[in-house]
Design a protein around this motif. Structure first.
Motif, PDB file in Angstrom:
ATOM      1  N   THR A  50      -5.751 -62.622  -8.563  1.00 49.24           N
ATOM      2  CA  THR A  50      -7.283 -63.574  -8.752  1.00 49.24           C
ATOM      3  C   THR A  50      -7.940 -63.347  -9.246  1.00 49.24           C
ATOM      4  O   THR A  50      -8.433 -64.018 -10.119  1.00 49.24           O
ATOM      5  CB  THR A  50      -7.802 -63.816  -6.813  1.00 49.24           C
ATOM      6  N   LEU A  51      -8.920 -61.844  -8.996  1.00 48.39           N
ATOM      7  CA  LEU A  51      -8.821 -60.982  -9.582  1.00 48.39           C
ATOM      8  C   LEU A  51      -8.021 -61.706 -11.568  1.00 48.39           C
ATOM      9  O   LEU A  51      -9.563 -60.773 -12.240  1.00 48.39           O
ATOM     10  CB  LEU A  51      -9.715 -59.873  -9.741  1.00 48.39           C
ATOM     11  N   LEU A  52      -7.142 -61.359 -11.710  1.00 52.78           N
ATOM     12  CA  LEU A  52      -6.793 -61.349 -13.279  1.00 52.78           C
ATOM     13  C   LEU A  52      -7.424 -62.152 -13.510  1.00 52.78           C
ATOM     14  O   LEU A  52      -7.317 -62.460 -14.765  1.00 52.78           O
ATOM     15  CB  LEU A  52      -5.503 -60.870 -13.149  1.00 52.78           C
ATOM     16  N   CYS A  53      -7.043 -64.226 -12.767  1.00 51.84           N
ATOM     17  CA  CYS A  53      -7.467 -65.082 -13.545  1.00 51.84           C
ATOM     18  C   CYS A  53      -8.663 -65.242 -13.696  1.00 51.84           C
ATOM     19  O   CYS A  53      -8.990 -65.581 -14.758  1.00 51.84           O
ATOM     20  CB  CYS A  53      -6.604 -66.012 -12.458  1.00 51.84           C
ATOM     21  N   LYS A  54      -9.464 -64.478 -12.731  1.00 49.20           N
ATOM     22  CA  LYS A  54     -10.919 -64.837 -13.144  1.00 49.20           C
ATOM     23  C   LYS A  54     -11.421 -63.845 -14.692  1.00 49.20           C
ATOM     24  O   LYS A  54     -12.090 -64.703 -15.500  1.00 49.20           O
ATOM     25  CB  LYS A  54     -11.049 -63.227 -12.002  1.00 49.20           C
ATOM     26  N   LEU A  55     -10.509 -63.291 -14.451  1.00 50.09           N
ATOM     27  CA  LEU A  55     -11.054 -62.418 -16.116  1.00 50.09           C
ATOM     28  C   LEU A  55     -10.083 -63.235 -17.101  1.00 50.09           C
ATOM     29  O   LEU A  55     -11.470 -63.393 -18.304  1.00 50.09           O
ATOM     30  CB  LEU A  55      -9.761 -61.067 -16.126  1.00 50.09           C
ATOM     31  N   ALA A  56      -9.119 -63.852 -16.739  1.00 55.64           N
ATOM     32  CA  ALA A  56      -9.018 -64.544 -18.068  1.00 55.64           C
ATOM     33  C   ALA A  56     -10.162 -65.929 -18.327  1.00 55.64           C
ATOM     34  O   ALA A  56     -10.248 -66.444 -19.441  1.00 55.64           O
ATOM     35  CB  ALA A  56      -7.358 -65.480 -17.605  1.00 55.64           C
ATOM     36  N   ASN A  57      -9.993 -66.540 -16.690  1.00 54.22           N
ATOM     37  CA  ASN A  57     -11.197 -67.575 -17.481  1.00 54.22           C
ATOM     38  C   ASN A  57     -12.142 -67.005 -17.756  1.00 54.22           C
ATOM     39  O   ASN A  57     -12.939 -67.294 -18.321  1.00 54.22           O
ATOM     40  CB  ASN A  57     -11.050 -67.762 -16.050  1.00 54.22           C
ATOM     41  N   HIS A  58     -12.935 -65.554 -17.626  1.00 52.63           N
ATOM     42  CA  HIS A  58     -14.361 -65.141 -17.945  1.00 52.63           C
ATOM     43  C   HIS A  58     -13.905 -65.219 -19.772  1.00 52.63           C
ATOM     44  O   HIS A  58     -15.173 -65.662 -20.987  1.00 52.63           O
ATOM     45  CB  HIS A  58     -14.671 -64.269 -17.500  1.00 52.63           C
ATOM     46  N   ILE A  59     -13.049 -64.974 -20.272  1.00 58.91           N
ATOM     47  CA  ILE A  59     -12.242 -64.486 -21.779  1.00 58.91           C
ATOM     48  C   ILE A  59     -12.795 -65.863 -22.432  1.00 58.91           C
ATOM     49  O   ILE A  59     -12.976 -66.036 -23.300  1.00 58.91           O
ATOM     50  CB  ILE A  59     -11.560 -63.649 -21.581  1.00 58.91           C
ATOM     51  N   LYS A  60     -12.296 -66.820 -21.676  1.00 61.63           N
ATOM     52  CA  LYS A  60     -11.567 -68.117 -22.202  1.00 61.63           C
ATOM     53  C   LYS A  60     -12.036 -69.206 -20.963  1.00 61.63           C
ATOM     54  O   LYS A  60     -11.221 -69.397 -20.076  1.00 61.63           O
ATOM     55  CB  LYS A  60     -10.777 -67.884 -22.945  1.00 61.63           C
ATOM     56  N   PRO A  61     -13.251 -69.810 -20.997  1.00 60.75           N
ATOM     57  CA  PRO A  61     -13.421 -70.833 -19.807  1.00 60.75           C
ATOM     58  C   PRO A  61     -12.479 -71.678 -19.354  1.00 60.75           C
ATOM     59  O   PRO A  61     -12.053 -72.662 -20.942  1.00 60.75           O
ATOM     60  CB  PRO A  61     -14.565 -71.389 -19.411  1.00 60.75           C
ATOM     61  N   GLY A  62     -12.090 -72.111 -18.787  1.00 58.51           N
ATOM     62  CA  GLY A  62     -10.131 -72.948 -18.333  1.00 58.51           C
ATOM     63  C   GLY A  62      -9.016 -73.024 -18.418  1.00 58.51           C
ATOM     64  O   GLY A  62      -8.481 -73.934 -18.619  1.00 58.51           O
ATOM     65  N   GLN A  63      -9.285 -71.715 -19.416  1.00 58.87           N
ATOM     66  CA  GLN A  63      -7.394 -71.136 -19.372  1.00 58.87           C
ATOM     67  C   GLN A  63      -6.545 -71.240 -17.735  1.00 58.87           C
ATOM     68  O   GLN A  63      -5.882 -71.807 -18.120  1.00 58.87           O
ATOM     69  CB  GLN A  63      -7.822 -69.501 -20.017  1.00 58.87           C
ATOM     70  N   VAL A  64      -7.392 -70.427 -17.064  1.00 63.76           N
ATOM     71  CA  VAL A  64      -6.624 -70.558 -15.771  1.00 63.76           C
ATOM     72  C   VAL A  64      -7.149 -71.875 -14.788  1.00 63.76           C
ATOM     73  O   VAL A  64      -7.975 -71.873 -14.527  1.00 63.76           O
ATOM     74  CB  VAL A  64      -6.074 -69.325 -14.731  1.00 63.76           C
ATOM     75  N   LYS A  65      -6.229 -72.991 -14.987  1.00 62.56           N
ATOM     76  CA  LYS A  65      -7.327 -74.046 -14.021  1.00 62.56           C
ATOM     77  C   LYS A  65      -7.147 -73.945 -12.005  1.00 62.56           C
ATOM     78  O   LYS A  65      -7.675 -74.962 -11.763  1.00 62.56           O
ATOM     79  CB  LYS A  65      -5.512 -74.802 -14.441  1.00 62.56           C
ATOM     80  N   LYS A  66      -5.486 -73.204 -12.396  1.00 61.76           N
ATOM     81  CA  LYS A  66      -6.184 -73.252 -10.582  1.00 61.76           C
ATOM     82  C   LYS A  66      -5.920 -71.965  -9.935  1.00 61.76           C
ATOM     83  O   LYS A  66      -4.763 -71.935 -10.696  1.00 61.76           O
ATOM     84  CB  LYS A  66      -5.236 -74.284  -9.960  1.00 61.76           C
ATOM     85  N   ILE A  67      -6.888 -71.074  -9.232  1.00 63.12           N
ATOM     86  CA  ILE A  67      -6.611 -69.980  -8.842  1.00 63.12           C
ATOM     87  C   ILE A  67      -6.353 -70.410  -7.613  1.00 63.12           C
ATOM     88  O   ILE A  67      -7.130 -70.723  -6.223  1.00 63.12           O
ATOM     89  CB  ILE A  67      -7.962 -69.222  -9.055  1.00 63.12           C
ATOM     90  N   ASN A  68      -5.294 -69.919  -6.670  1.00 60.59           N
ATOM     91  CA  ASN A  68      -5.061 -69.698  -5.677  1.00 60.59           C
ATOM     92  C   ASN A  68      -5.295 -68.631  -4.758  1.00 60.59           C
ATOM     93  O   ASN A  68      -5.443 -67.152  -5.135  1.00 60.59           O
ATOM     94  CB  ASN A  68      -3.924 -69.394  -5.551  1.00 60.59           C
ATOM     95  N   GLU A  69      -6.346 -69.109  -3.871  1.00 60.06           N
ATOM     96  CA  GLU A  69      -7.192 -67.768  -3.126  1.00 60.06           C
ATOM     97  C   GLU A  69      -5.921 -67.568  -1.857  1.00 60.06           C
ATOM     98  O   GLU A  69      -6.707 -66.851  -1.133  1.00 60.06           O
ATOM     99  CB  GLU A  69      -8.554 -68.196  -2.712  1.00 60.06           C
ATOM    100  N   SER A  70      -5.322 -68.703  -1.393  1.00 56.29           N
ATOM    101  CA  SER A  70      -4.575 -67.864  -0.340  1.00 56.29           C
ATOM    102  C   SER A  70      -3.576 -66.407  -0.787  1.00 56.29           C
ATOM    103  O   SER A  70      -3.613 -66.114  -1.692  1.00 56.29           O
ATOM    104  CB  SER A  70      -3.260 -68.840  -0.157  1.00 56.29           C
ATOM    105  N   LYS A  71      -3.561 -65.876   0.207  1.00 54.58           N
ATOM    106  CA  LYS A  71      -2.450 -64.971   0.772  1.00 54.58           C
ATOM    107  C   LYS A  71      -1.103 -64.630   0.300  1.00 54.58           C
ATOM    108  O   LYS A  71      -0.685 -63.807   0.555  1.00 54.58           O
ATOM    109  CB  LYS A  71      -3.676 -63.415   0.980  1.00 54.58           C
ATOM    110  N   MET A  72      -0.605 -65.870   0.332  1.00 50.93           N
ATOM    111  CA  MET A  72       0.764 -66.116   0.921  1.00 50.93           C
ATOM    112  C   MET A  72       0.748 -65.677  -0.593  1.00 50.93           C
ATOM    113  O   MET A  72       0.607 -65.690  -1.124  1.00 50.93           O
ATOM    114  CB  MET A  72       0.958 -67.531   1.341  1.00 50.93           C
ATOM    115  N   ALA A  73       2.368 -65.025   0.027  1.00 52.65           N
ATOM    116  CA  ALA A  73       3.326 -64.023  -1.120  1.00 52.65           C
ATOM    117  C   ALA A  73       3.257 -65.003  -3.155  1.00 52.65           C
ATOM    118  O   ALA A  73       2.975 -64.980  -3.438  1.00 52.65           O
ATOM    119  CB  ALA A  73       4.233 -63.830  -1.513  1.00 52.65           C
ATOM    120  N   PHE A  74       3.890 -66.522  -2.512  1.00 51.52           N
ATOM    121  CA  PHE A  74       4.217 -67.445  -3.963  1.00 51.52           C
ATOM    122  C   PHE A  74       3.190 -67.481  -4.620  1.00 51.52           C
ATOM    123  O   PHE A  74       2.733 -67.903  -5.695  1.00 51.52           O
ATOM    124  CB  PHE A  74       4.779 -68.260  -3.237  1.00 51.52           C
ATOM    125  N   LYS A  75       1.925 -67.244  -3.731  1.00 55.88           N
ATOM    126  CA  LYS A  75       0.756 -68.343  -4.283  1.00 55.88           C
ATOM    127  C   LYS A  75       0.108 -67.559  -5.553  1.00 55.88           C
ATOM    128  O   LYS A  75      -0.583 -67.614  -6.674  1.00 55.88           O
ATOM    129  CB  LYS A  75      -0.472 -68.683  -3.494  1.00 55.88           C
TER     130      LYS A  75
END
Length: 178
Positions: A50-75
């Motif tokens: 999740t933090l990695l996706c937030k990082l990507a979106n801070h570098i370029k907003p909207g880069q990662v469309k959907k960040i899964n907050e779920s703790k399930m492995a595949f998510k």
């Protein structure tokens, strides 16, 4: 029990560089994280992606469309994958990215550090603070046709001269016995 290859991979892990990565992520995302470069901490903070996706979106907003907050492995693995795709788009070379399992299964945290360091060097292209050595910028030179033609008529001294010597009589290896 760690295998010898695992010990070898872990011996390359640098707490110093990992800490630099986490501090950089903290600066960019504004998240309040523990920036200790300790392997356990590094893994715990990044493993769900999740933090990695937030990082990507801070570098370029909207880069990662959907960040899964779920703790399930595949998510979580989907998050890590989304980050890796973003990293490639930001210009991180394929050989400097990591496999999802390197982080999720904690197989090679060093490769995660390498990827983040590489991304950190690209960040200034997006107006973000960067880490590590500054990358060289392209130095484009434009020559006129005339300048290019002028260079063609010159016999470079680098070609040298053989002063009339030939290669006749030179044998390599064993000669044929008849």
């Amino acid at each position: 029990m760690e295998t010898s290859s695992q010990v070898n991979i872990n011996s390359k892990y640098s707490e110093e560089l990992a800490e630099e990565c986490l501090e950089w992520i903290k600066v960019i995302t504004g998240e309040n994280i523990d920036t200790s470069g300790d392997m356990d901490n590094f893994y715990e903070i990044l493993k769900d992606g999740t933090l990695l996706c937030k990082l990507a979106n801070h570098i370029k907003p909207g880069q990662v469309k959907k960040i899964n907050e779920s703790k399930m492995a595949f998510k979580c693995m989907e998050n890590i994958n989304a980050f890796l795709e973003a990293a490639k788009i930001f210009g991180v070379p394929a050989q400097e990215t990591f496999q999802t399992v390197d982080l999720w299964e904690r197989q090679n945290l060093n490769s995660v550090v390498i990827c983040l360091q590489s991304l950190g060097r690209k960040a200034h292209n997006y107006g973000m603070p960067s880490i590590g050595p500054k990358e060289a910028e392209k130095n484009v030179r434009n020559f006129t046709e005339e300048q290019l033609r002028a260079g063609q008529g010159v016999i470079s001294l680098q070609y040298g001269s053989n002063k009339g010597a030939t290669q006749s009589g030179i044998n390599f290896g064993n000669t044929r016995h008849m």
